[in-house]
Design a protein around this motif. Structure first.
Motif, PDB file in Angstrom:
ATOM      1  N   GLU B 247       0.756  -1.128  -0.046  1.00 29.89           N
ATOM      2  CA  GLU B 247      -0.016   0.069  -0.049  1.00 29.89           C
ATOM      3  C   GLU B 247       0.888   1.305  -0.048  1.00 29.89           C
ATOM      4  OE1 GLU B 247      -3.152  -0.395   2.978  1.00 29.89           O
ATOM      5  OE2 GLU B 247      -4.636   0.222   1.763  1.00 29.89           O
ATOM      6  N   ASN B 248       2.113   1.198   0.344  1.00 31.28           N
ATOM      7  CA  ASN B 248       2.994   2.422   0.435  1.00 31.28           C
ATOM      8  C   ASN B 248       3.886   2.464  -1.015  1.00 31.28           C
ATOM      9  OD1 ASN B 248       1.974   3.172   2.736  1.00 31.28           O
ATOM     10  ND2 ASN B 248       3.789   2.662   3.892  1.00 31.28           N
ATOM     11  N   LEU B 249       3.547   1.817  -1.898  1.00 27.45           N
ATOM     12  CA  LEU B 249       4.309   1.641  -3.123  1.00 27.45           C
ATOM     13  C   LEU B 249       4.056   3.001  -3.953  1.00 27.45           C
ATOM     14  CD1 LEU B 249       3.608  -2.007  -4.642  1.00 27.45           C
ATOM     15  CD2 LEU B 249       5.685  -0.907  -3.908  1.00 27.45           C
ATOM     16  N   VAL B 252       0.244   4.613  -5.276  1.00 24.59           N
ATOM     17  CA  VAL B 252      -0.832   4.276  -4.437  1.00 24.59           C
ATOM     18  C   VAL B 252      -1.305   5.383  -3.909  1.00 24.59           C
ATOM     19  CG1 VAL B 252      -1.836   2.805  -2.687  1.00 24.59           C
ATOM     20  CG2 VAL B 252      -0.050   1.837  -3.975  1.00 24.59           C
TER      21      VAL B 252
END
Ligand SMILES: Cc1cc2nc3c(=O)[nH]c(=O)nc-3n(C[C@H](O)[C@H](O)[C@H](O)COP(=O)(O)OP(=O)(O)OC[C@H]3O[C@@H](n4cnc5c(N)ncnc54)[C@H](O)[C@@H]3O)c2cc1C
Ligand SMILES: Cc1cc2nc3c(=O)[nH]c(=O)nc-3n(C[C@H](O)[C@H](O)[C@H](O)COP(=O)(O)OP(=O)(O)OC[C@H]3O[C@@H](n4cnc5c(N)ncnc54)[C@H](O)[C@@H]3O)c2cc1C
Ligand code: SF4
Ligand code: SF4
Ligand code: FES
Lengths: 279, 467
Positions: B247-249, B252
């Motif tokens: 989710e922290n890529l 996103v």
């Protein structure tokens, strides 16, 4: 609109400004930051509160010209105005109870480290400062640091001023010589904070770092500033910007700030070209 | 003779293939003739069921009667008695679950297009009204309003009309709340919001932007500065994430960040300084208005394929019917009964895909909706370069954590009674800050109720002082 009371160039790429913002000055604490917009079409960028004068109602910022918005800001002269200036945001740096601290600043990060060192000094703590720069021309705030530090080590990567080497070399030397710190406070480029944290972890010294991810609102509304700290997601603007350096996922943080690299480069060139045309 | 057509007059709109290339308003509004024709479908029912469906109780049959007779300004005056943002609500209210749901014409055929008529009347008025707003006689009392979304704007407007000296404090650099940072230009032109705000300023309301209550100033300091009452309309702006891997890529976003970059920071304009990822394939997770807005913005930024990934079915989609319909027309692909389990990185830590599972619907849960259950061995990957999380928001804890004795629910909502009073004397609250993410009209209604309570509170103190 917020008036620029004073503007001083500290080195070719770093400038200090005093901005008239009494509401922010009244509340500001070391470790907190503001978000500004230069003009009504501009981006919002975060900058640390480097100093403040509650009587005069002024807030000092020190910024490095790295891209479009900081370049735009630098075109403003003393007496001119910027359109937005909001703060103080984030949590203040916790200094309570600290008796002996090593403050490590890297590059423009020294601007953020200085008010913290000053506060520690004022509360009677023993302050050892290590200030590192790439080269002699980029050195800032040396006199200011000297005035609040019991020990000051100036470093440059190329040895053109002070000791040659990285701040981690100096910190390691101090730790090896038997200095016992309650805490290390490291502020600078992510890569520097990563290596300082790795070093202090070996020595078991608590380390606080000041994170500077990409931000928009600075109030917890967008989540753009999120980081992983100790396996949990944190919003740097409200949960930080200070975090335990031994828990921060630096690799992820370094990745995230590179998200808009190509766009930023393009914007910067555009801004520069714009000025070229105007001149 | 009423118009007995079973269908509403259709709303003129930009054709899908044109509008996906611009950010101009999609729905163009009725012409005078269409409005009169539509108004004639209203039967002027004696028992007025439609009014009960409107949270601010607009006198619907009366205003529609005036429209039918061509007295548009008169119609406006009737609406203005109950609503201070008709140009906004006429555009964004979920009418199908409110006023129009109760309309008797809906029993057989389509209900009267109440929302579209409201919009027509408001636009008619705004385009022609040039008269000066007269400032009411000041009554010498000062009130502070926190937040400039629909709740705050309504509360401030109602108090100003009663002569109060009102100051709105807004954290961002532009007032309007979700109306400016969330809802996109093509659904609600910012010019309309600006007009409403300018009208408030003419009434004498002061707006201080760049002030974060809880940081720049606290509620206690507002009282120290001489404000006699405070209204909290700070919304529910804290974005939720799923807590899944990846989710922290890079690539996103929370819907708030994506929409803020696009709307408030105007990243959709060419040559704007705000960076935004212009991805070819985008997945938006969620099924509400926020998800539809994010998906349609992504399409307009040039994406070829945009997916809505939603874990329940079509019937459960919480978005307004019109938004779902518009999204489909624009080619947004609905992956229903689908839930993301992981976001996959490429070698540079940008998003490369989203791993999902298929769902089926089981027994109804506490919310009354059927609970989604994972289908075994149904994993698949959608190739996308951008993921936008639109799975909800909650109230920001900033005010709660800096205000003593302000009671809140576990999930962060501020506790109030039916009059908008909080646990602190002189402090009132309403809108999303109290209910969690809801609707514009409910926030407006709450602002209105609170304005009445604040007036009551200050007048009773005044009377006590005089006695
Ligand atoms: C809490 C905090 C405090 C900061 N304090 C200072 C300070 O005191 N002095 C100082 O010189 N800089 C400080 N920064 C960094 C400063 O915000 C960025 O240098 C600035 O936003 C760059 O904008 P630009 O348009 O000139 O450059 P850009 O072209 O946008 O970017 C150049 C570089 O800055 C980074 N950056 C871009 N936008 C942001 C953003 N919104 N937030 C953070 N980083 C960004 C980029 O990743 C890139 O590496 C701080 C950042 C944060 C988050
Ligand atoms: C993308 C999107 C689409 C939507 N679509 C629809 C729709 O079609 N129809 C509909 O009816 N509803 C819709 N909604 C919901 C609707 O917009 C909200 O329910 C409504 O705006 C809530 O109003 P509010 O005044 O309570 O809060 P908000 O509109 O959220 O305004 C709160 C304001 O307070 C400010 N604030 C917050 N904290 C502070 C602080 N500490 N100090 C100072 N200021 C502060 C914020 O910056 C903000 O400006 C949508 C929401 C979103 C996000
Ligand atoms: S405000 Fe909303 S609910 Fe009320 S009449 Fe208008 S569209 Fe219907
Ligand atoms: S219920 Fe429908 S037909 Fe009856 S008054 Fe209301 S809008 Fe008109
Ligand atoms: S900057 Fe938006 S949540 Fe931190």
């Amino acid at each position: 609109m917020f008036k620029i009371l004073k503007k001083v160039s500290l080195n070719p790429t770093v400038t200090r400004m005093d901005i008239y913002a009494p509401a922010v000055a009244k509340k500001a604490q070391p470790g907190q930051f503001i978000i500004l917009r230069v003009d009504s079409e501009g981006e919002r960028i975060p900058l640390t509160i480097a100093d403040y004068d509650r009587e005069k109602g002024s807030v000092t910022i020190i910024y490095q010209i790295v891209g479009a918005t900081t370049a735009l800001l630098d075109r403003k002269a003393e007496g001119e105005y910027i359109s937005d200036f909001v703060g103080p945001l984030g949590k203040p740096t916790e200094t309570e109870g600290l008796k002996k601290v090593a403050v490590v600043g890297g590059g423009v990060g020294c601007a953020i480290a200085y008010p913290v060192a000053k506060k520690l000094h004022e509360q009677g703590a023993e302050v050892h400062t290590i200030a590192g720069f790439r080269t002699k021309d980029l050195v800032i705030l040396e006199d200011e640091f000297r005035a609040v530090s019991d020990k000051l080590v100036m470093m440059t990567d190329d040895g053109s001023y002070g000791e040659k080497g990285l701040v981690t070399n100096a910190l390691k030397a101090l730790l090896d010589s038997g200095e016992q710190y309650d805490e290390v406070i490291a502020i600078g480029p992510l890569i520097m904070m990563k290596f300082v944290s790795a070093l202090t972890k070996e020595y078991g010294v608590k380390t606080v770092v000041s994170m500077n991810p990409i931000m928009i609102d600075g109030t917890g509304m967008c989540g753009g500033c999120r980081l992983t700290v100790g396996g949990e997601v944190k919003f740097a603007c409200v949960d930080g910007p200070d975090f335990d350096g031994h828990l921060v996922d630096f690799d992820e943080a370094m990745d995230r700030v590179s998200m808009y690299k190509s766009f930023e480069k393009h914007e910067y060139e555009k801004t520069c070209n714009l000025f070229k045309k105007a001149e | 003779m009423p118009n007995m057509s079973l269908k509403k007059n259709e709303m003129p709109a930009q054709p899908p293939e044109v509008r996906i290339k611009n950010f101009l308003e999609v729905a163009l509004g009725y012409t005078k003739e269409q409005a009169i024709d539509e108004a004639k479908r209203c039967l002027n029912c004696k028992h007025r069921p439609c009014v009960a469906g409107c949270p601010v109780r607009i006198n619907i049959p009366d205003f529609i009667k005036e429209v039918a007779e061509g007295n548009f300004e008169k119609a406006y005056e009737i609406i203005a008695l109950s609503s201070s943002l008709p140009a906004v609500c006429g555009r964004v209210c979920p009418q199908e679950t409110q006023c129009e749901q109760k309309c008797v014409r809906g029993i057989k055929g389509e209900p009267v297009a109440i929302g579209r008529l409201e919009r027509f009347v408001a636009d008619w008025h705004n385009e022609r009204f040039t008269g000066k707003i007269t400032r009411p006689e000041p009554n010498g009392h000062r009130v502070a309003v926190i937040g400039s979304g629909p709740a705050g704007l309504t509360c401030a407007g109602d108090l100003a009309k009663k002569g109060y000296d009102v100051t709105i404090f807004e954290a961002l650099h532009t007032p309007g709340g979700v109306l400016v940072y969330g809802i996109p230009e093509f659904r609600l032109p910012k010019e309309i919001v600006k007009k409403e705000i300018d009208a408030l300023k003419e009434l004498g309301v002061k707006i201080k932007t760049n002030v974060v209550i809880g940081k720049t100033l606290s509620i206690d300091e507002l009282f120290e500065e001489g404000y006699e009452a405070v209204f909290i309309g700070s919304g529910a702006g804290l974005p939720r994430f799923m807590g899944i891997k990846g989710e922290n890529l890079k690539g996103v976003y929370s819907a708030n960040e994506f929409l803020t970059r696009v709307n408030l920071m105007k990243a959709y304009k060419e040559n704007n300084a705000t960076p935004i990822l212009r991805a070819g394939r985008v997945a938006v997770v969620g099924g509400g208005n926020v998800a539809m807005d994010a998906a349609r913005c992504a399409k307009r930024l040039g994406a070829d394929e945009v997916y809505i990934v939603y874990r329940r079915g079509e019937k459960e989609l919480p978005a307004r019917a019109e938004e779902i319909e518009h999204a489909k027309e624009e080619g947004i692909i609905f992956k229903l009964l689908t839930n993301p389990v992981e976001i996959l990185p490429d070698e540079n830590k940008f998003v490369k895909g989203i791993k999902c599972v298929e769902m089926t619907l089981g027994e109804p849960d506490e919310s009354g909706r059927r609970r989604p259950i994972v289908k075994p061995d149904s994993e698949f990957i959608l190739d996308v370069e951008c993921v936008i999380m639109a799975i909800g928001t909650s109230p920001n804890p900033l005010i709660k954590s800096t205000t003593q004795n302000l009671a809140t629910e576990k999930w962060g909502g501020i506790v109030t009674d039916e009059k908008g009073r909080t646990s602190r004397e002189g402090v009132f609250a309403g809108g999303d800050a109290v209910t969690g993410a809801a609707t514009v009209i409910l926030a407006m209604g709450a602002g209105k109720t609170a304005a009445e309570s604040i007036d009551e509170y200050i007048q009773s103190k005044e009377n006590a002082r005089r006695a």
